[in-house]
Design an enzyme around this catalytic site. Structure first.
Site, short mmCIF file in Angstrom:
data_model
loop_
_atom_site.label_atom_id
_atom_site.label_comp_id
_atom_site.label_asym_id
_atom_site.label_seq_id
_atom_site.Cartn_x
_atom_site.Cartn_y
_atom_site.Cartn_z
N ASP A 148 1.94 -0.91 11.99
CA ASP A 148 0.60 -1.32 11.55
C ASP A 148 0.25 -2.74 12.00
OD1 ASP A 148 0.21 1.12 10.36
OD2 ASP A 148 0.89 0.47 8.39
N ARG A 186 -6.31 2.31 17.96
CA ARG A 186 -6.22 0.85 17.83
C ARG A 186 -5.98 0.13 19.15
NH1 ARG A 186 -3.29 0.63 11.86
NH2 ARG A 186 -5.25 0.78 10.70
N LYS A 216 0.83 -1.21 0.00
CA LYS A 216 0.00 0.00 0.00
C LYS A 216 0.87 1.26 0.00
CE LYS A 216 -2.79 1.03 3.68
NZ LYS A 216 -2.61 2.42 4.12
N GLN A 236 4.94 9.32 7.12
CA GLN A 236 4.06 10.25 6.40
C GLN A 236 4.55 11.68 6.59
OE1 GLN A 236 0.10 9.35 7.80
NE2 GLN A 236 0.08 7.35 6.80
N ARG A 255 -7.45 -2.79 9.50
CA ARG A 255 -6.58 -3.69 10.27
C ARG A 255 -7.30 -4.25 11.51
NH1 ARG A 255 -2.48 -3.18 6.89
NH2 ARG A 255 -1.80 -1.10 6.29
#
Ligand code: S3P
Length: 436
Positions: free
Chosen positions: A316, A347, A27, A170, A389
């Site tokens: 991730d 998360r 990705k 990022q 996820r």
């Protein structure tokens, strides 16, 4: 199978998972291939591109900016890059954090205005982390209290020396991309080994970029050359199949063509330390990234400790690690992972809440969690929270829970792993996709 917005996954306890498969394209690389290809002077060719919710949003954005893209089937693209032109409306990055943050760096340097926006979920994610350094570079960006939508107006950018407070690929990428359009050199220092796909791809495209440990220096001026690349498989998608095979007794699976970039393989290191039977064989290079085969056999795992640089190398993978360690013998402690609270969802909180519905006992801490196993899970109805996820981790938990597990709002798996359920079924799992 077409996944409609209300798809749910119904999972029964799994027989052994066996066979060889490929995971979809990476990705991170797929976002970068289209965003950087849009800037390159000429035709970029990309094979094995990830056609998924997040990356299609980046592709639509560059098309809205006037870049012609030819699609050859689903996964092969020709991008006619060069100049960007004003879009007719706001650019909608939907759920894609990578898309909006990297594009913000690019748009800050354009001679026209743009608006970057996304889903309600994306509007909740923090943008100050890019707005602060881009502002130091002279970017003219208006936000809604440091959140999307972002209104970006033309400004002359200047290079800066930026010490990143968080190890974020990022943020690093947004600053380096803005640096392409700045006067003077841009230096970014990261506190830890965040994924380095931007540096690899920009350097391969001819950017004047030098790297020294955690410091990247970009000098503007070199026109970017087109890319010609095959996108390797995504380690972060492979992670779900790897943990599934480790947990389901009798399993023996092989994944081919997976990106083995060291900044992405923290989960493998952790699982190997827990006693996992995983064999990694490097087979070559694709798109400047090491690629290889991963064979995984069912294993009895033991608890472990995770913190420090490992955290960013597997950022991730913590939702699926939580599932793995529930079955492990002993206590697992994760620290320094507070970044998990600002992903598509919080998360740490969401995985704790959903796994508790299966009967799990988890201590959630400020920056991680503590789990003592092995624990038996009981099938139940859980929620995917529009976070790919989370949804996929709960499906894997369902494979080893007693009785039936239903994951509601699971269509979001397609944000990064289209065909996730079908891939599990091809390996022997009992997973059905149905409309809610
Ligand atoms: C990504 C960087 C990571 C990661 C995300 C993809 C990228 O985010 O969690 O899924 O492609 O650069 P951060 O930079 O916020 O850590």
């Amino acid at each position: 199978m077409v996944e409609t917005p209300k798809d749910k996954f119904v999972i029964n306890p799994s027989a052994a998972l066996c066979g060889t498969t490929k995971v979809p394209g990476d990705k991170s690389l797929s976002h970068r291939a289209v965003l950087f290809g849009a800037l390159a002077q000429g035709e970029s060719r990309v094979r094995g591109w990830l056609a998924a919710g997040d990356t299609e949003a980046s592709l639509r954005a560059i098309q809205a900016l006037g870049v012609q893209v030819e699609r050859h089937g689903t996964h092969d693209l020709t991008i006619h890059g060069g100049t960007l032109s004003p879009a007719a409306g706001a650019l909608d990055l939907v759920n894609a954090g990578t898309g909006i943050r990297l594009l913000a760096g690019i748009m800050a340097g354009q001679p026209f205005s743009s608006v970057l926006d996304g889903s309600e979920q994306l509007r909740r994610r923090p943008m100050k982390r890019i707005l602060a350094p881009l502002g130091m570079m002279g970017a003219d960006i208006h936000s809604v209290d440091n959140h999307a939508p972002l209104l970006i107006r033309p400004a002359q950018l200047r290079g800066i020396q930026y010490d990143m407070p968080v190890a974020s690929a990022q943020v690093k990428s947004a600053v380096l991309l803005a640096g392409l359009f700045a006067k003077g050199a841009t230096t970014v220092t990261q506190p830890g080994p965040a994924r380095d796909h931007t540096e690899r791809m920009l350097a391969a495209m001819g950017a004047d970029l030098s790297l020294n440990g955690n410091v990247a220096v970009l000098n503007p001026g070199n026109a970017l050359q087109p890319v010609d690349m095959t996108v390797p498989g995504d380690m972060s998608s492979a992670a779900f199949l790897i943990v599934a095979a480790l947990l389901v007794p009798g399993s023996d699976i092989t994944l081919t063509g997976v990106n083995l970039n060291d900044t992405r393989t923290g989960l493998l290191d952790v699982l190997l330390g827990m006693g996992a039977d995983i064999t990694v064989t490097e087979t070559g290079l694709e798109a400047g990234e090491p690629v290889g085969t991963i064979r995984v056999r069912h294993s009895v795992l033991k608890g472990t400790e995770v913190g420090g640089d490992l955290v960013v190398r597997m950022i991730d993978e913590f939702p699926i690690l939580m599932v793995a360690v529930l079955t492990a013998d002993g206590t697992t402690t994760v620290r320094e992972a507070e970044e998990l609270r600002v992903k598509e969802t919080d998360r740490l909180a969401v995985m704790t809440a959903e796994l508790r519905k299966l009967g799990a006992e988890i201590t959630e801490t400020k920056d991680g969690f503590r789990i003592t196993g092995p624990q038996d899970l009981m099938g139940a109805t859980v929620d995917g929270h529009d976070d790919h996820r989370i949804a996929m981790s709960m499906v894997v938990a369902g494979l080893v829970a007693e009785g039936r597990t239903t994951v509601l709002d699971a269509r979001c798996a397609g944000d990064s792993f289209p065909g996730f359920a079908e891939t599990l079924v091809s390996l022997g799992a009992d997973v059905r996709v149905s409309e809610m």
